[in-house]
Write a protein that holds these residues in place. Sequence first.
Motif, PDB file in Angstrom:
ATOM      1  N   ILE A 219       0.833  -1.196   0.000  1.00  0.00           N
ATOM      2  CA  ILE A 219       0.000   0.000   0.000  1.00  0.00           C
ATOM      3  C   ILE A 219       0.869   1.247   0.000  1.00  0.00           C
ATOM      4  O   ILE A 219       2.063   1.195   0.307  1.00  0.00           O
ATOM      5  CB  ILE A 219      -0.922   0.033   1.239  1.00  0.00           C
ATOM      6  N   TYR A 220       0.240   2.368  -0.345  1.00  0.00           N
ATOM      7  CA  TYR A 220       0.901   3.659  -0.202  1.00  0.00           C
ATOM      8  C   TYR A 220      -0.124   4.669   0.291  1.00  0.00           C
ATOM      9  O   TYR A 220      -1.335   4.503   0.100  1.00  0.00           O
ATOM     10  CB  TYR A 220       1.530   4.131  -1.521  1.00  0.00           C
ATOM     11  N   GLN A 221       0.343   5.721   0.920  1.00  0.00           N
ATOM     12  CA  GLN A 221      -0.530   6.759   1.443  1.00  0.00           C
ATOM     13  C   GLN A 221      -0.736   7.843   0.389  1.00  0.00           C
ATOM     14  O   GLN A 221       0.229   8.367  -0.169  1.00  0.00           O
ATOM     15  CB  GLN A 221       0.062   7.357   2.710  1.00  0.00           C
ATOM     16  N   ASP A 222      -1.985   8.164   0.123  1.00  0.00           N
ATOM     17  CA  ASP A 222      -2.315   9.186  -0.869  1.00  0.00           C
ATOM     18  C   ASP A 222      -1.805  10.540  -0.388  1.00  0.00           C
ATOM     19  O   ASP A 222      -2.214  11.037   0.668  1.00  0.00           O
ATOM     20  CB  ASP A 222      -3.829   9.223  -1.057  1.00  0.00           C
ATOM     21  N   ALA A 223      -0.921  11.150  -1.158  1.00  0.00           N
ATOM     22  CA  ALA A 223      -0.316  12.418  -0.746  1.00  0.00           C
ATOM     23  C   ALA A 223      -1.313  13.565  -0.768  1.00  0.00           C
ATOM     24  O   ALA A 223      -1.109  14.585  -0.096  1.00  0.00           O
ATOM     25  CB  ALA A 223       0.862  12.743  -1.652  1.00  0.00           C
ATOM     26  N   TRP A 227      -4.050  10.581   4.205  1.00  0.00           N
ATOM     27  CA  TRP A 227      -4.681   9.525   4.998  1.00  0.00           C
ATOM     28  C   TRP A 227      -4.974   8.254   4.194  1.00  0.00           C
ATOM     29  O   TRP A 227      -4.638   7.155   4.630  1.00  0.00           O
ATOM     30  CB  TRP A 227      -5.999  10.042   5.597  1.00  0.00           C
ATOM     31  N   THR A 228      -5.636   8.415   3.061  1.00  0.00           N
ATOM     32  CA  THR A 228      -6.142   7.260   2.328  1.00  0.00           C
ATOM     33  C   THR A 228      -5.019   6.309   1.935  1.00  0.00           C
ATOM     34  O   THR A 228      -4.004   6.723   1.375  1.00  0.00           O
ATOM     35  CB  THR A 228      -6.886   7.715   1.062  1.00  0.00           C
ATOM     36  N   LEU A 229      -5.206   5.033   2.230  1.00  0.00           N
ATOM     37  CA  LEU A 229      -4.242   4.004   1.863  1.00  0.00           C
ATOM     38  C   LEU A 229      -4.747   3.265   0.636  1.00  0.00           C
ATOM     39  O   LEU A 229      -5.874   2.761   0.615  1.00  0.00           O
ATOM     40  CB  LEU A 229      -4.029   3.025   3.020  1.00  0.00           C
ATOM     41  N   ARG A 230      -3.893   3.199  -0.385  1.00  0.00           N
ATOM     42  CA  ARG A 230      -4.260   2.611  -1.665  1.00  0.00           C
ATOM     43  C   ARG A 230      -3.321   1.473  -2.036  1.00  0.00           C
ATOM     44  O   ARG A 230      -2.164   1.438  -1.601  1.00  0.00           O
ATOM     45  CB  ARG A 230      -4.224   3.679  -2.769  1.00  0.00           C
ATOM     46  N   SER A 231      -3.802   0.554  -2.863  1.00  0.00           N
ATOM     47  CA  SER A 231      -2.956  -0.529  -3.365  1.00  0.00           C
ATOM     48  C   SER A 231      -1.937   0.048  -4.342  1.00  0.00           C
ATOM     49  O   SER A 231      -2.248   0.954  -5.114  1.00  0.00           O
ATOM     50  CB  SER A 231      -3.810  -1.590  -4.062  1.00  0.00           C
ATOM     51  N   VAL A 232      -0.725  -0.480  -4.314  1.00  0.00           N
ATOM     52  CA  VAL A 232       0.329   0.069  -5.175  1.00  0.00           C
ATOM     53  C   VAL A 232       0.083  -0.238  -6.647  1.00  0.00           C
ATOM     54  O   VAL A 232       0.590   0.480  -7.521  1.00  0.00           O
ATOM     55  CB  VAL A 232       1.719  -0.450  -4.755  1.00  0.00           C
ATOM     56  N   ASP A 233      -0.679  -1.277  -6.942  1.00  0.00           N
ATOM     57  CA  ASP A 233      -0.891  -1.654  -8.342  1.00  0.00           C
ATOM     58  C   ASP A 233      -2.265  -1.246  -8.865  1.00  0.00           C
ATOM     59  O   ASP A 233      -2.641  -1.599  -9.979  1.00  0.00           O
ATOM     60  CB  ASP A 233      -0.670  -3.152  -8.539  1.00  0.00           C
ATOM     61  N   GLY A 234      -3.028  -0.511  -8.054  1.00  0.00           N
ATOM     62  CA  GLY A 234      -4.336  -0.050  -8.498  1.00  0.00           C
ATOM     63  C   GLY A 234      -5.449  -1.065  -8.379  1.00  0.00           C
ATOM     64  O   GLY A 234      -6.592  -0.783  -8.766  1.00  0.00           O
TER      65      GLY A 234
END
Length: 258
Positions: A219-223, A227-234
């Motif tokens: 995951i990565y944190q939406d800059a 806050w929002t944590l998203r999958s790195v591959d979409g």
Amino acid sequence: MIELKTPSEVAAMKTAGRFVGSILQELKETTKVGTNLLEIDDLVRRRIEGRKGAESCYVNYAPDFGTGPFKHYICTSVNDAVLHGVPYDYNLKDGDLVSLDLAVSVDGWCGDSAVSFVVGGDPDPSDLALIACTEEALAAGIAAAQSGNRLGDISAAVGDVAHEHGYTVNMEFGGHGIGHVMHGDPFVPNDGKAHHGYKLRPGLTIAIEPWFMKTTDEIYQDAKDGWTLRSVDGSTGAHSEHTIAITENGPEILTLRK
């Protein structure tokens, strides 16, 4: 520090839990294509403000894993967002996978729960399978939450379901102790080793929350919102959660919906 609750305290937590469950049930029934995420947040605000003794666990919450205090009443994570999703001006589209995570305190006791579902009439079968896996893993984790078992039994049960369905597990975020505060000890990972860890005792209250992503565990944190944590591959993510109490007669779900 891990705190054990008395039966009367567990009953008070059930009041908070049922309130959380009722809001999530209402949102699941009313959220549809075209619903704006800010409308969801506003409904939750109105429900909390209309309940005597109720307070949001999220508004002005500022843990070290977020950027600044959270400003909303619910987490709304859509598609590749899986955790801590910040509500914003977005109208849901047909096929969107939505995860709603809600924690509320009532008379000083917290309840925390999450549900995932797809809006519209054309869901991706793989999204439905992902949601079903989180629900199955949650049920397995709850079933393992027996007095005398170990914390690792819960984690192993959750992780085993994920692996059986071909998903990998991120270990950065998981379940947690809950009571007067939303996030307390112990941490409850979504994978682990059976028969290891803290011995489960009556009066322990925890939130169990399997969350998986379709094709990654990173995951990565939406800059943009911090806050929002998203999958790195979409790829899409799903999240299911209940607050439970360990009792002498087995686990009790405190955040039941209909």
